[in-house]
Design a protein around this motif. Sequence first.
Motif, PDB file in Angstrom:
ATOM      1  N   ILE A 202      17.620  82.668  11.648  1.00 24.06           N
ATOM      2  CA  ILE A 202      18.733  81.747  11.418  1.00 24.06           C
ATOM      3  C   ILE A 202      19.790  82.452  10.569  1.00 24.06           C
ATOM      4  O   ILE A 202      19.511  82.959   9.487  1.00 24.06           O
ATOM      5  CB  ILE A 202      18.260  80.461  10.719  1.00 24.06           C
ATOM      6  N   LYS A 203      21.007  82.486  11.087  1.00 24.73           N
ATOM      7  CA  LYS A 203      22.141  83.102  10.405  1.00 24.73           C
ATOM      8  C   LYS A 203      23.404  82.555  11.050  1.00 24.73           C
ATOM      9  O   LYS A 203      23.353  81.959  12.139  1.00 24.73           O
ATOM     10  CB  LYS A 203      22.081  84.629  10.536  1.00 24.73           C
ATOM     11  N   PRO A 204      24.568  82.692  10.412  1.00 24.47           N
ATOM     12  CA  PRO A 204      25.807  82.130  10.978  1.00 24.47           C
ATOM     13  C   PRO A 204      26.130  82.617  12.382  1.00 24.47           C
ATOM     14  O   PRO A 204      26.731  81.884  13.157  1.00 24.47           O
ATOM     15  CB  PRO A 204      26.870  82.576   9.969  1.00 24.47           C
ATOM     16  N   GLU A 205      25.725  83.838  12.728  1.00 27.16           N
ATOM     17  CA  GLU A 205      25.977  84.354  14.071  1.00 27.16           C
ATOM     18  C   GLU A 205      25.195  83.591  15.138  1.00 27.16           C
ATOM     19  O   GLU A 205      25.568  83.585  16.310  1.00 27.16           O
ATOM     20  CB  GLU A 205      25.612  85.844  14.158  1.00 27.16           C
ATOM     21  N   ASN A 206      24.100  82.949  14.747  1.00 25.35           N
ATOM     22  CA  ASN A 206      23.262  82.215  15.691  1.00 25.35           C
ATOM     23  C   ASN A 206      23.464  80.704  15.605  1.00 25.35           C
ATOM     24  O   ASN A 206      22.651  79.932  16.119  1.00 25.35           O
ATOM     25  CB  ASN A 206      21.783  82.554  15.468  1.00 25.35           C
ATOM     26  N   LYS A 219      25.254  74.093  17.401  1.00 22.21           N
ATOM     27  CA  LYS A 219      24.234  74.433  18.389  1.00 22.21           C
ATOM     28  C   LYS A 219      23.471  75.662  17.899  1.00 22.21           C
ATOM     29  O   LYS A 219      24.027  76.761  17.865  1.00 22.21           O
ATOM     30  CB  LYS A 219      24.866  74.730  19.752  1.00 22.21           C
ATOM     31  N   LEU A 220      22.235  75.476  17.527  1.00 24.48           N
ATOM     32  CA  LEU A 220      21.405  76.611  17.122  1.00 24.48           C
ATOM     33  C   LEU A 220      20.996  77.388  18.364  1.00 24.48           C
ATOM     34  O   LEU A 220      20.571  76.809  19.365  1.00 24.48           O
ATOM     35  CB  LEU A 220      20.160  76.102  16.384  1.00 24.48           C
ATOM     36  N   PHE A 242      18.278  91.085   7.755  1.00 22.32           N
ATOM     37  CA  PHE A 242      17.934  91.454   6.380  1.00 22.32           C
ATOM     38  C   PHE A 242      18.451  90.487   5.318  1.00 22.32           C
ATOM     39  O   PHE A 242      17.686  90.000   4.485  1.00 22.32           O
ATOM     40  CB  PHE A 242      18.447  92.871   6.108  1.00 22.32           C
ATOM     41  N   ILE A 243      19.734  90.173   5.309  1.00 21.73           N
ATOM     42  CA  ILE A 243      20.309  89.328   4.261  1.00 21.73           C
ATOM     43  C   ILE A 243      19.672  87.948   4.238  1.00 21.73           C
ATOM     44  O   ILE A 243      19.548  87.328   3.181  1.00 21.73           O
ATOM     45  CB  ILE A 243      21.842  89.203   4.462  1.00 21.73           C
ATOM     46  N   TYR A 244      19.203  87.470   5.394  1.00 22.84           N
ATOM     47  CA  TYR A 244      18.673  86.105   5.501  1.00 22.84           C
ATOM     48  C   TYR A 244      17.147  86.051   5.495  1.00 22.84           C
ATOM     49  O   TYR A 244      16.564  84.986   5.654  1.00 22.84           O
ATOM     50  CB  TYR A 244      19.217  85.455   6.786  1.00 22.84           C
ATOM     51  N   ILE A 245      16.494  87.192   5.286  1.00 26.03           N
ATOM     52  CA  ILE A 245      15.035  87.265   5.329  1.00 26.03           C
ATOM     53  C   ILE A 245      14.423  86.685   4.063  1.00 26.03           C
ATOM     54  O   ILE A 245      14.864  86.957   2.940  1.00 26.03           O
ATOM     55  CB  ILE A 245      14.583  88.726   5.524  1.00 26.03           C
ATOM     56  N   LEU A 266      18.007  79.021   5.727  1.00 32.85           N
ATOM     57  CA  LEU A 266      18.959  77.914   5.633  1.00 32.85           C
ATOM     58  C   LEU A 266      19.628  77.886   4.267  1.00 32.85           C
ATOM     59  O   LEU A 266      20.826  77.589   4.158  1.00 32.85           O
ATOM     60  CB  LEU A 266      18.243  76.578   5.886  1.00 32.85           C
ATOM     61  N   GLY A 267      18.875  78.200   3.226  1.00 33.54           N
ATOM     62  CA  GLY A 267      19.452  78.250   1.888  1.00 33.54           C
ATOM     63  C   GLY A 267      20.530  79.313   1.781  1.00 33.54           C
ATOM     64  O   GLY A 267      21.587  79.099   1.171  1.00 33.54           O
TER      65      GLY A 267
END
Length: 341
Positions: A202-206, A219-220, A242-245, A266-267
């Motif tokens: 999950i990240k803004p690109e997705n 839309k996820l 990496f940044i969202y892991i 999500l956080g």
Amino acid sequence: MCRIMLEEKPDGESLIILEDLSLNGMFINGKQTKGIKTVLQNNFEIGFANPTKKLYVFYDCLKNDAEDYPRELTQTYTISKRLGEGSFGEVRLAYRQGTLERCAIKILKKKGTCMALNNLKQITNEIHLLKSVDHPCIIKFLDAIETPEKMFIVMEAAGGGELFDRLVSRGSLPEPAVKFFFYQLLLAVQYLHQRKITHRDIKPENILLATTDEFTTIKLTDFGLSKLAADASQMTTFCGTFIYIAPELLDTATATYTSQVDMWSLGVVLYVSFVGASPFHGNDLQVRQSILQAKYSFGHKLWKGVSEPARDLITRLLVRDPKLRLDAAAALNHHWLEVCV
């Protein structure tokens, strides 16, 4: 009102020219063309009244790449412009013949890369998962066509682009918009977790936006790394951006993890939406250590305009111990989101 002309050049080249004769102006690819002539190219979008009202797509029968696609695809869909591309393929806008329903076709390579085997597994996994879900905040699967070289996954189109692009263009989002998007995102993740599905990337690109409106449906998407854990509560494969892991994915002492990794992501998405920057800074090693220690701050000047309840929700999601981290149901009941219910 407009005029479309065929113009033959001395060198034998043929040009299709649109002359805008309207009083209020037309739009080609989002740009107004009032009083001017434009050379049309394949997949140019033509609209009237405002740039978002795209009524026609110019299709050049002599200069298109229809021969690159299987017959099973082209007899149902008219393939249009490229929406994005990556190392394993591209995404194209398409129109379903007969209804003109807009859709997106993800074209993925099955061969020709050093990661072909893993890529094929991801493709198969994404199709399997997309077929199994049905939620308004999750991209809808429409069709899949396979050839020896490629896989074509047809999905609903999201005309508003990625949340990432909106953040890049604006820097940050106002709190009401962040709350509106995040509530929907939580609903989508709760739906997945109830079905034992962990997204894992999950990240803004997705996260896609249905329209360009300020408040629109999210839309996820991109389920290539998702895991269906119907018979297990813990997973071991290292995935994600990496940044969202989540910390447990970076901790070599932790052998397994749960769907709570999505809640950490999500956080981070919530944090980034407010300030347009990651909560973790420095080189890769420093970022890794900050994630492992759940070390971040609200020092950015933009945080002064963000409510305390919003910051409180972030602190309850970016928690080192996944057992103490809010799950989707608890996050939906957080007081910051009360007005969304």
